[in-house]
Design a protein around this motif. Structure first.
Motif, PDB file in Angstrom:
ATOM      1  N   PRO A  75      15.027  28.034  50.095  1.00  0.00           N
ATOM      2  CA  PRO A  75      15.895  27.098  50.806  1.00  0.00           C
ATOM      3  C   PRO A  75      17.376  27.229  50.441  1.00  0.00           C
TER       4      PRO A  75
ATOM      5  N   SER B 232      16.862  23.695  54.576  1.00  0.00           N
ATOM      6  CA  SER B 232      15.616  23.747  53.828  1.00  0.00           C
ATOM      7  C   SER B 232      14.616  24.718  54.467  1.00  0.00           C
ATOM      8  N   SER B 233      14.953  25.294  55.609  1.00  0.00           N
ATOM      9  CA  SER B 233      14.134  26.383  56.147  1.00  0.00           C
ATOM     10  C   SER B 233      14.334  27.613  55.259  1.00  0.00           C
ATOM     11  N   ARG B 234      13.331  28.480  55.234  1.00  0.00           N
ATOM     12  CA  ARG B 234      13.439  29.606  54.289  1.00  0.00           C
ATOM     13  C   ARG B 234      12.814  30.872  54.853  1.00  0.00           C
ATOM     14  N   PRO B 235      13.381  31.381  55.940  1.00  0.00           N
ATOM     15  CA  PRO B 235      12.839  32.611  56.523  1.00  0.00           C
ATOM     16  C   PRO B 235      12.963  33.799  55.555  1.00  0.00           C
ATOM     17  N   GLY B 236      12.004  34.698  55.615  1.00  0.00           N
ATOM     18  CA  GLY B 236      12.014  35.913  54.801  1.00  0.00           C
ATOM     19  C   GLY B 236      12.860  37.017  55.405  1.00  0.00           C
TER      20      GLY B 236
END
Lengths: 494, 494
Positions: B483, B436-440
């Motif tokens: 995510p 569920s992390s969502r780095p760019g």
């Protein structure tokens, strides 16, 4: 002594300030001692003064009782010694509820008794950015209406996305010529104080971080003597601001030059010098439980000089256990930030950020927001302030309105099951949050002999829907079977 | 001895069965001992036989090497003693890879060396439902294509939504007249064996649960003598099925009538009686860490008779630490179920269920699915089987195809940061999951001197998109900032 008729009028928990001209020669920061005793009846409060540059000496005082206060200065310089005067303390103006303190063991309240439900945000060095950006930040805070506490640093920050130089530094000297750790830069402190005032007008507490590890200037590795000198100066200047909280550090355990004895000493210096006993805590990086059988420990928040636990942790289920351990308010001052940063602590969804608030608050604690979206000019709320881009602040404001309309949330004897967070007042008021769980119905353990109304709260879509009928005893409530739902359950007036 | 030309032909890891008629009088289950010694060269394997009712005695054997095997029966009844014969073991048919065992310390493989990546599901008493529903369950398993292991019980289940009576019970006697704990009901066991065969045809391992606490018939509170009698019978009948795993219990720590010494003894009985050393574990309810400073412990999976850890826990981050602790495969056999049940363990989203699989698998473990949607006829996959309604099985099948196309996932020396789950083979193959992390974007710590291709995997939308270019060393990869993304990183062939 002045005549009473001419004495200044200061509102309760306002700020009285005495200015005296004095010597400019030598190093007034180290050579001159200056302070005052404030007296009302048999009460005497001693306040440290400070040198504000250009021959200007000041001492500040925040009166907490109405009526006439008399003062007399104390100094090792004759012209600053034994100066006397009075002022009159009157009722506070609207919106001035005094400083925040601990209330009912694990909660907070303003000095006038109004509960303070902490809804924090984080903008570490917004006060070190250019003037225009600072103004934008203040407008963003006002517009959001979600936050009543902000975490911010005295020292500038060096880190990814934080490579610019601030306009002002706390110490005298310069980047080029080096710092003079025996003297301060009054312009820096006046600018900081202006921002504390601005926050106060917005009803926002300044959770002021006194040390942090993200440093390229040497402020994280000063000598113990300089550390103490700095702390005494900060307390002398700032403790009369009613909206100040002392955060000894951000991520203290990453500051390798400091020992646990240093932190203990810092706490005691502040405790001794701050006449108003503002809130004091310290914030960790590591935490016990990051590994399954970890022996890591953070700062022992049960030490007597710690007023509340300021905790970095991603799992809000532990709030109740921390309360039991410390018997103090629990503020989760970092639980990852809404955003899309490359770093793991800065890329959670808005849904998760809001979930953290509901879980933490309903478990009886308090939670702090942060936002970390990649930005073409590297203006990121978490450090620089600016504009809020996320989807969580409006939901946090929605929660804040709900929380502020109810009582302080205590632990319940009724068991709403382990997949919820639930808080309230037994038999009277319950808030129950299901988070990402999504039951299609639920059996509620309400007491017999009282009838209750129930509202279904969609915490994401920000709707509150009364459920038909009245509820009593063990009863079934239908639920929509989707995430982020909550119930507000209130006893009906008989 | 029979002539070889007439000897039966049994495929490797198939099942040889010898049937002999024998006495029906008295209690054959307790009065008659019966078994056989199977010999090939200097190897002798002893297998217990069993009484199958109506004067019928059987002994089964699963040969693991090719060629001729000879046998000779052993009994305290003359007509069943010293009966001899042979059979020929030939190459296995397609799809028969033998039983599953431990491979490379923390993984599994079939006996022929093919890796077994465990993708479990849970349907505790599907085998106790009516015939039509059992057939629907088998069709659902075949259609989903997601699962190669199923957790299921010998005994029927009593619990919410589980109040019907099964058609057959393992013991002789009846609900009305009481159980005869000195005799078994062969019809029950033949039905169970038919279902084990059906699962085998689908390539599904039967993780057979021997005891569980959800009981209204007395099967959870039998005497130690009856427990042991039952276990010996189960092993005698079932151990020649190549797709059997022994799960000593579901939630053993809720079975108050059993002590830790009982569980140890059960393990040793199975270890001694099962000639094929099928996988053995035991499944908990409580877990250490459910409270922050808990001293609770589950079964000690480091005991020598435990082949792998079967764990109930909702947090898949701990898989690596459990691996280090036990040095055995970790199977998270319950991490909450996709559904909308009133109970907390049965109301997570499909997104979370799929996240558990990716996290657990990429941390080097194995994960088990379950589904608990409210149903008008109370037919819920987790207990009854039937039709799968959830959104996770198709995503689990997608993951399974990816996992089965790659190597067994080991721990990496490269650090992909704490907010990911990552596994692979250093320098060759990496799977990195952001959950569920969502780095760019992300900096990847790839080694120098090797070039890699990268594919972006959307684990929810089930797409695999090759990223342009080649990657080497510390390199930046752009990510969509949403995510449930993952990366598959593979060294290019030089």
């Amino acid at each position: 002594m002045q005549e009473l008729a001419k004495a200044p009028v200061i509102e309760r928990w306002g700020r009285f300030e005495l200015f005296l001209p004095g010597p400019e020669d030598g190093n007034p920061f180290t050579d001159v001692t200056f302070g005052a005793r404030f007296r009302q009846g048999r009460r005497i409060i001693e306040a440290d003064g400070f040198y504000d540059g250009e021959g200007c000496y000041r001492v500040r005082f925040m009166p907490d009782t109405l009526g006439v206060w008399a003062y007399e200065t104390v100094s090792n310089v004759p012209e600053l010694n034994l100066v006397q005067g009075t002022f009159k303390c009157v009722d506070p103006s609207a919106g001035n509820h005094g400083p925040v303190g601990v209330d009912r063991e694990v909660h907070f309240a303003y000095a006038d008794g109004k509960p303070f439900f902490s809804f924090g945000t984080t903008s570490y060095v917004w006060n070190h950015q250019d003037e225009e950006l600072q103004e934008i930040t203040l407008r963003s805070l006002a517009k959001a209406g979600a936050f009543n506490k902000i975490r911010m640093c005295v020292f500038p920050k060096h880190y990814d996305y934080n490579l610019n130089e601030p306009a002002l530094y706390p110490f005298a000297g310069s980047l080029e010529k080096g710092w003079d750790f025996t003297a301060f830069n009054p312009a820096y402190w006046r600018q900081l104080e202006r921002r504390l005032e601005d926050l106060q007008k917005l009803g926002i507490e300044a959770d002021l971080i006194l040390f942090h590890p993200y440093d390229r200037w040497g402020f994280a590795e000063m000598t113990p003597e300089t550390d103490d000198f700095y702390l005494r100066y900060a307390v002398a200047r700032l403790s009369a601001f009613r909206n100040i909280w002392w955060s000894l550090a951000n991520e203290f355990d990453l500051m390798k030059a400091k020992t646990m004895r240093d932190w203990d000493r810092f706490f005691r210096i502040i405790q001794e010098r701050d006449a108003y006993d503002h809130l004091r805590s310290i914030h960790n990086w590591h935490h016990p439980g990051i590994h399954y059988r970890s022996n890591l420990h953070w700062y022992d928040h049960s030490k007597p000089w710690v007023t509340h636990a300021s905790i970095q942790h991603h799992d809000l289920h532990f709030v109740g256990e921390w309360q039991e351990t410390y018997r103090k308010p629990i503020v989760v001052d970092e639980c990852r930030y809404e955003g899309n940063l490359n770093h793991g602590w800065g890329n959670i969804t808005a849904e998760r950020m809001v979930e953290c608030f509901w879980e933490g608050m309903l478990n009886g604690g308090y939670v702090t927001h942060g936002e970390t979206f990649l930005h073409e000019d590297n203006i990121i709320w978490w450090s620089h302030g600016g504009t809020l881009h996320g989807e969580s602040p409006s939901r946090i404001q929605f929660l804040r309105r709900i929380i502020e309309a109810g009582p302080q949330l205590g632990r319940l004897s009724a068991d709403f099951q382990w997949d919820t967070a639930a808080g309230g007042v037994d038999g009277e008021y319950y808030l129950v949050y299901f988070g990402s769980s999504r039951p299609g119905f639920r059996m509620l353990p309400l007491p017999e002999g009282t009838t209750f109304t129930i509202e279904l709260i969609d915490t994401w879509n920000m709707t509150i829907t009364p459920l038909p009928g009245a509820y009593e005893g063990t009863c079934r409530v239908e639920l929509p079977g989707k995430p982020y739902q909550a119930l507000r359950i209130q006893a009906t007036n008989q």
